[in-house]
Design a protein around this motif. Structure first.
Motif, short mmCIF file in Angstrom:
data_model
loop_
_atom_site.label_atom_id
_atom_site.label_comp_id
_atom_site.label_asym_id
_atom_site.label_seq_id
_atom_site.Cartn_x
_atom_site.Cartn_y
_atom_site.Cartn_z
N ASP A 159 0.83 -1.21 0.00
CA ASP A 159 0.00 0.00 0.00
C ASP A 159 0.86 1.26 0.00
O ASP A 159 0.60 2.21 -0.74
CB ASP A 159 -0.92 0.01 1.23
N MET A 160 1.88 1.26 0.84
CA MET A 160 2.75 2.44 0.93
C MET A 160 3.52 2.66 -0.37
O MET A 160 3.67 3.79 -0.83
CB MET A 160 3.74 2.27 2.09
N GLU A 169 -0.31 0.85 -9.63
CA GLU A 169 -1.60 0.45 -9.06
C GLU A 169 -1.97 -0.94 -9.55
O GLU A 169 -1.98 -1.21 -10.75
CB GLU A 169 -2.67 1.44 -9.46
N GLY A 170 -2.25 -1.84 -8.63
CA GLY A 170 -2.66 -3.19 -9.00
C GLY A 170 -1.51 -4.14 -9.25
O GLY A 170 -1.73 -5.33 -9.50
N ASP A 171 -0.26 -3.65 -9.21
CA ASP A 171 0.90 -4.50 -9.47
C ASP A 171 1.18 -5.37 -8.25
O ASP A 171 1.67 -4.90 -7.23
CB ASP A 171 2.12 -3.63 -9.78
N GLY A 172 0.88 -6.65 -8.36
CA GLY A 172 1.07 -7.55 -7.22
C GLY A 172 0.23 -7.14 -6.03
O GLY A 172 0.62 -7.33 -4.90
N ASP A 173 -0.96 -6.58 -6.33
CA ASP A 173 -1.77 -5.97 -5.27
C ASP A 173 -2.86 -6.90 -4.79
O ASP A 173 -3.96 -6.47 -4.45
CB ASP A 173 -2.40 -4.68 -5.81
N ASP A 174 -2.57 -8.21 -4.78
CA ASP A 174 -3.59 -9.17 -4.38
C ASP A 174 -3.37 -9.70 -2.97
O ASP A 174 -3.99 -10.67 -2.56
CB ASP A 174 -3.61 -10.36 -5.35
N GLY A 175 -2.47 -9.09 -2.22
CA GLY A 175 -2.16 -9.55 -0.87
C GLY A 175 -3.20 -9.10 0.13
O GLY A 175 -4.11 -8.31 -0.17
N PRO A 218 -2.44 11.73 6.94
CA PRO A 218 -2.62 11.65 8.39
C PRO A 218 -2.26 10.26 8.88
O PRO A 218 -2.24 9.31 8.12
CB PRO A 218 -4.13 11.94 8.58
N PRO A 219 -1.92 10.14 10.18
CA PRO A 219 -1.60 8.82 10.72
C PRO A 219 -2.75 7.86 10.48
O PRO A 219 -3.91 8.21 10.60
CB PRO A 219 -1.40 9.09 12.22
N ARG A 220 -2.40 6.62 10.15
CA ARG A 220 -3.41 5.62 9.87
C ARG A 220 -3.38 4.53 10.93
O ARG A 220 -2.32 4.14 11.38
CB ARG A 220 -3.20 5.00 8.49
N GLY A 221 -4.52 4.07 11.29
CA GLY A 221 -4.62 3.02 12.28
C GLY A 221 -4.50 1.66 11.64
O GLY A 221 -4.31 1.54 10.43
N PRO A 222 -4.63 0.59 12.41
CA PRO A 222 -4.52 -0.76 11.88
C PRO A 222 -5.54 -1.08 10.82
O PRO A 222 -5.36 -2.02 10.06
CB PRO A 222 -4.70 -1.65 13.12
N THR A 223 -6.64 -0.34 10.73
CA THR A 223 -7.65 -0.62 9.72
C THR A 223 -7.28 -0.02 8.38
O THR A 223 -7.91 -0.29 7.38
CB THR A 223 -9.01 -0.03 10.15
N GLY A 224 -6.22 0.83 8.33
CA GLY A 224 -5.85 1.46 7.10
C GLY A 224 -6.60 2.74 6.84
O GLY A 224 -6.39 3.41 5.84
N GLN A 225 -7.53 3.15 7.76
CA GLN A 225 -8.27 4.38 7.60
C GLN A 225 -7.63 5.50 8.39
O GLN A 225 -6.92 5.26 9.35
CB GLN A 225 -9.71 4.19 8.10
N SER A 226 -7.85 6.73 7.94
CA SER A 226 -7.27 7.88 8.62
C SER A 226 -7.81 7.97 10.02
O SER A 226 -8.99 7.66 10.28
CB SER A 226 -7.60 9.18 7.86
N ALA A 227 -6.95 8.41 10.94
CA ALA A 227 -7.37 8.57 12.33
C ALA A 227 -8.48 9.60 12.40
O ALA A 227 -8.41 10.67 11.80
CB ALA A 227 -6.19 8.97 13.19
#
Length: 229
Positions: A159-160, A169-175, A218-227
């Motif tokens: 993701d990063m 985008e989408g390159d090996g993005d099936d994890g 912004p910092p992201r939590g374990p869910t991947g969503q913005s705090a």
């Protein structure tokens, strides 16, 4: 092996090694004093005692460093200072053990031995004044959980890399992606994001592209969503 058991084992090895090192030097100093009174020089016993000090120092050094690896609260510059002190003592032992067996160097050897004893005493005092651990230490994940953690971490890194332009985008993005209550902590995610943000800034500066790079998310939590979202 639990971290609490590890710290007991490493602490015991550290204290016993320093105590053995001190004992060998005290015996060496006493032996040299006895030889001086008798006007003789027994180099073999002195060398054996200094070799014992070298072995003790070689045990003390990894025992000292191993504790901060398991307990992050003990990390810091003082670990380096104490490690350098042990290395200095080891070099002194190697130097003394290789000195020629002549009366002219006897005083120099005794001075070095006394200095190392003082050094070791300081190390023991610092260890005895060390505060108790604040945490339970770093826990080793079972094999099944470790595999899940590694997969989750790989997904975060993908993701990063995509966000900062290092992966299409989408390159090996099936994890897998982080899920609520995921294994990878929020602090770890922030550290990874900080690394890629700084890497993007440096790469843009080197390329002279004039681009400011992606805005700092912004910092992201374990869910991947913005705090706060």
């Amino acid at each position: 092996m639990p971290a609490q058991l590890l710290i007991r084992l490493f602490d015991a090895a550290y204290v016993l090694a320093l105590a053995a090192w001190t004992g060998s030097l005290v015996l060496a100093i006493l032996a040299r004093g006895r030889d001086a009174r008798a006007d003789r020089h027994d180099s073999s016993s002195s060398q054996r005692l200094h070799v014992l000090g070298i072995v003790a120092g070689a045990v003390a050094l990894p025992s000292l460093v191993a504790v901060p690896l398991s307990f992050p609260e003990y990390r810091g510059p003082w670990v380096a200072v104490r490690s350098l002190a042990i290395l200095g003592g080891l070099f002194a032992m190697l130097y003394v053990a290789n000195l020629p067996a002549v009366t002219a160097v006897r005083r120099r050897v005794v001075v070095l031995d006394v200095l190392v004893v003082i050094l070791i005493s300081g190390l023991l005092a610092a260890h005895m004044s060390r505060p108790a651990p604040r945490t339970a230490g770093l826990a080793e994940l079972p094999a099944a959980e470790r595999a899940g953690y590694d997969e989750e971490l790989a997904g975060i890194i993908r993701d990063m890399e995509t966000r900062y332009g290092y992966r299409a985008e989408g390159d090996g993005d099936d994890g897998p992606r982080t899920q609520p209550g995921g294994r990878v902590g929020e602090e770890t995610i922030r550290e990874i994001e900080s690394y890629y943000r700084e890497k993007r800034r440096r790469d843009d500066a080197r390329a002279g592209s004039g681009r400011a790079g992606p805005a700092s998310p912004p910092p992201r939590g374990p869910t991947g969503q913005s705090a706060g979202s």
